[in-house]
Design a protein around this motif. Structure first.
Motif: not given
Length: 163
Positions: A15-29, A32-36
Protein backbone atom coordinates in the motif's frame (compact mmCIF):
# COMPACT_ATOMS: atom_id res chain seq x y z
CA UNK A 1 -7.27 -15.34 3.90
CA UNK A 2 -5.50 -15.72 7.22
CA UNK A 3 -4.25 -12.39 8.56
CA UNK A 4 -0.90 -12.69 10.32
CA UNK A 5 1.47 -9.94 11.39
CA UNK A 6 3.63 -10.82 8.38
CA UNK A 7 0.74 -10.64 5.90
CA UNK A 8 -0.49 -7.33 7.35
CA UNK A 9 3.04 -5.90 7.15
CA UNK A 10 3.39 -7.11 3.55
CA UNK A 11 0.04 -5.56 2.59
CA UNK A 12 1.03 -2.31 4.31
CA UNK A 13 4.32 -2.17 2.42
CA UNK A 14 2.54 -2.71 -0.89
CA UNK A 15 0.00 0.00 0.00
CA UNK A 16 2.76 2.43 0.92
CA UNK A 17 4.79 1.77 -2.22
CA UNK A 18 1.69 2.12 -4.43
CA UNK A 19 0.63 5.39 -2.79
CA UNK A 20 4.11 6.93 -2.77
CA UNK A 21 4.81 6.02 -6.42
CA UNK A 22 1.45 7.43 -7.48
CA UNK A 23 1.91 10.67 -5.56
CA UNK A 24 5.56 11.21 -6.51
CA UNK A 25 4.60 10.77 -10.17
CA UNK A 26 1.34 12.68 -9.76
CA UNK A 27 1.46 14.54 -13.11
CA UNK A 28 1.36 11.15 -14.86
CA UNK A 29 -0.94 9.41 -12.37
CA UNK A 30 -4.14 11.38 -12.73
CA UNK A 31 -6.45 12.83 -15.40
CA UNK A 32 -7.46 11.46 -18.79
CA UNK A 33 -4.03 10.59 -20.13
CA UNK A 34 -2.37 8.71 -17.32
CA UNK A 35 0.40 6.23 -16.86
CA UNK A 36 0.45 5.11 -13.26
CA UNK A 37 3.80 3.44 -12.77
CA UNK A 38 2.37 2.15 -9.48
CA UNK A 39 -0.08 0.03 -11.49
CA UNK A 40 2.82 -2.33 -12.24
CA UNK A 41 2.20 -3.53 -8.69
CA UNK A 42 -1.28 -4.73 -9.65
CA UNK A 43 0.29 -7.97 -10.84
CA UNK A 44 1.57 -8.78 -7.33
CA UNK A 45 -1.54 -10.86 -6.54
CA UNK A 46 0.00 -13.44 -8.89
CA UNK A 47 2.62 -13.96 -6.17
CA UNK A 48 0.77 -13.22 -2.93
CA UNK A 49 -2.78 -12.82 -1.72
CA UNK A 50 -1.53 -10.09 0.62
CA UNK A 51 -1.25 -7.78 -2.38
CA UNK A 52 -5.05 -7.59 -2.68
CA UNK A 53 -5.72 -5.45 0.43
CA UNK A 54 -2.40 -3.65 -0.07
CA UNK A 55 -3.30 -2.52 -3.58
CA UNK A 56 -6.81 -1.48 -2.53
CA UNK A 57 -5.60 0.60 0.42
CA UNK A 58 -2.69 2.04 -1.59
CA UNK A 59 -4.99 3.11 -4.42
CA UNK A 60 -7.53 4.53 -1.97
CA UNK A 61 -4.83 6.57 -0.22
CA UNK A 62 -3.22 7.74 -3.45
CA UNK A 63 -6.53 8.85 -4.95
CA UNK A 64 -7.64 10.58 -1.75
CA UNK A 65 -4.31 12.29 -1.03
CA UNK A 66 -3.82 13.10 -4.71
CA UNK A 67 -6.98 15.20 -4.72
CA UNK A 68 -9.04 13.00 -7.02
CA UNK A 69 -12.79 13.54 -7.29
CA UNK A 70 -14.72 11.53 -4.69
CA UNK A 71 -16.09 9.11 -7.27
CA UNK A 72 -12.58 8.57 -8.60
CA UNK A 73 -11.47 7.74 -5.04
CA UNK A 74 -14.35 5.27 -4.59
CA UNK A 75 -14.72 3.67 -8.02
CA UNK A 76 -11.04 3.78 -8.97
CA UNK A 77 -10.14 2.01 -5.75
CA UNK A 78 -12.92 -0.55 -6.25
CA UNK A 79 -11.67 -1.19 -9.79
CA UNK A 80 -8.23 -1.91 -8.34
CA UNK A 81 -9.72 -4.23 -5.71
CA UNK A 82 -11.78 -6.21 -8.24
CA UNK A 83 -8.83 -6.41 -10.65
CA UNK A 84 -6.56 -7.65 -7.83
CA UNK A 85 -9.05 -10.38 -6.88
CA UNK A 86 -9.40 -11.51 -10.51
CA UNK A 87 -5.64 -11.36 -11.06
CA UNK A 88 -5.19 -13.63 -8.04
CA UNK A 89 -7.82 -16.08 -9.32
CA UNK A 90 -6.03 -16.24 -12.70
CA UNK A 91 -2.51 -16.32 -11.24
CA UNK A 92 -1.61 -19.55 -13.05
CA UNK A 93 -2.43 -17.96 -16.42
CA UNK A 94 -0.14 -14.94 -16.75
CA UNK A 95 -1.60 -13.22 -19.81
CA UNK A 96 -5.26 -13.24 -18.68
CA UNK A 97 -4.16 -12.34 -15.13
CA UNK A 98 -2.13 -9.36 -16.35
CA UNK A 99 -5.04 -8.14 -18.47
CA UNK A 100 -7.48 -7.91 -15.54
CA UNK A 101 -6.25 -4.48 -14.36
CA UNK A 102 -6.24 -3.26 -17.98
CA UNK A 103 -9.84 -4.31 -18.58
CA UNK A 104 -11.24 -3.23 -15.23
CA UNK A 105 -9.54 0.16 -15.26
CA UNK A 106 -10.54 0.79 -18.85
CA UNK A 107 -14.16 -0.10 -18.13
CA UNK A 108 -14.49 1.56 -14.71
CA UNK A 109 -11.81 4.26 -14.43
CA UNK A 110 -12.24 5.41 -18.05
CA UNK A 111 -15.84 6.58 -17.45
CA UNK A 112 -14.84 7.99 -14.05
CA UNK A 113 -12.13 10.08 -15.73
CA UNK A 114 -14.61 11.22 -18.35
CA UNK A 115 -17.27 12.35 -15.88
CA UNK A 116 -14.82 13.68 -13.26
CA UNK A 117 -12.50 15.65 -15.51
CA UNK A 118 -13.78 15.94 -19.09
CA UNK A 119 -17.57 16.06 -18.97
CA UNK A 120 -18.70 19.48 -20.18
CA UNK A 121 -22.44 19.08 -19.65
CA UNK A 122 -23.11 17.39 -22.97
CA UNK A 123 -22.47 13.67 -23.29
CA UNK A 124 -19.95 12.67 -25.95
CA UNK A 125 -19.60 8.95 -26.69
CA UNK A 126 -16.38 9.44 -28.72
CA UNK A 127 -14.76 11.35 -25.83
CA UNK A 128 -15.92 8.71 -23.33
CA UNK A 129 -14.46 5.93 -25.50
CA UNK A 130 -11.26 7.92 -25.92
CA UNK A 131 -10.92 8.26 -22.13
CA UNK A 132 -11.59 4.54 -21.67
CA UNK A 133 -8.99 3.71 -24.31
CA UNK A 134 -6.47 6.14 -22.89
CA UNK A 135 -6.76 4.66 -19.41
CA UNK A 136 -6.55 1.11 -20.82
CA UNK A 137 -3.44 1.93 -22.87
CA UNK A 138 -1.68 3.45 -19.86
CA UNK A 139 -2.69 0.42 -17.84
CA UNK A 140 -1.43 -1.92 -20.56
CA UNK A 141 1.99 -0.28 -20.45
CA UNK A 142 2.11 -0.31 -16.66
CA UNK A 143 0.90 -3.91 -16.24
CA UNK A 144 2.03 -5.80 -19.28
CA UNK A 145 5.42 -4.13 -19.59
CA UNK A 146 6.52 -2.80 -16.18
CA UNK A 147 4.45 -5.31 -14.20
CA UNK A 148 5.67 -8.24 -16.27
CA UNK A 149 9.29 -7.20 -15.67
CA UNK A 150 8.57 -6.81 -11.95
CA UNK A 151 6.97 -10.26 -11.66
CA UNK A 152 9.79 -11.87 -13.66
CA UNK A 153 12.41 -10.23 -11.41
CA UNK A 154 10.60 -11.17 -8.21
CA UNK A 155 10.24 -14.79 -9.33
CA UNK A 156 14.03 -14.89 -9.79
CA UNK A 157 14.64 -13.59 -6.24
CA UNK A 158 16.53 -16.21 -4.20
CA UNK A 159 14.61 -15.47 -0.99
CA UNK A 160 11.13 -14.47 -2.06
CA UNK A 161 9.47 -11.75 -0.01
CA UNK A 162 6.04 -13.22 -0.65
CA UNK A 163 6.76 -16.69 0.78
Amino acid sequence: MKMTAKSIARAAMIAAIYAVLTLILQPFSFRAVQLRVSEALTLLPILTVDAIPGLFVGCLLANFLGGAAWYDVVFGSLATLIAAILTRKLRNHFVPASLMPVLLNGLIVGPVVYFAYNYAGTFSLPLLLMDMGSVAIGELLACCVLGAVLIYALKKTPQPLWA
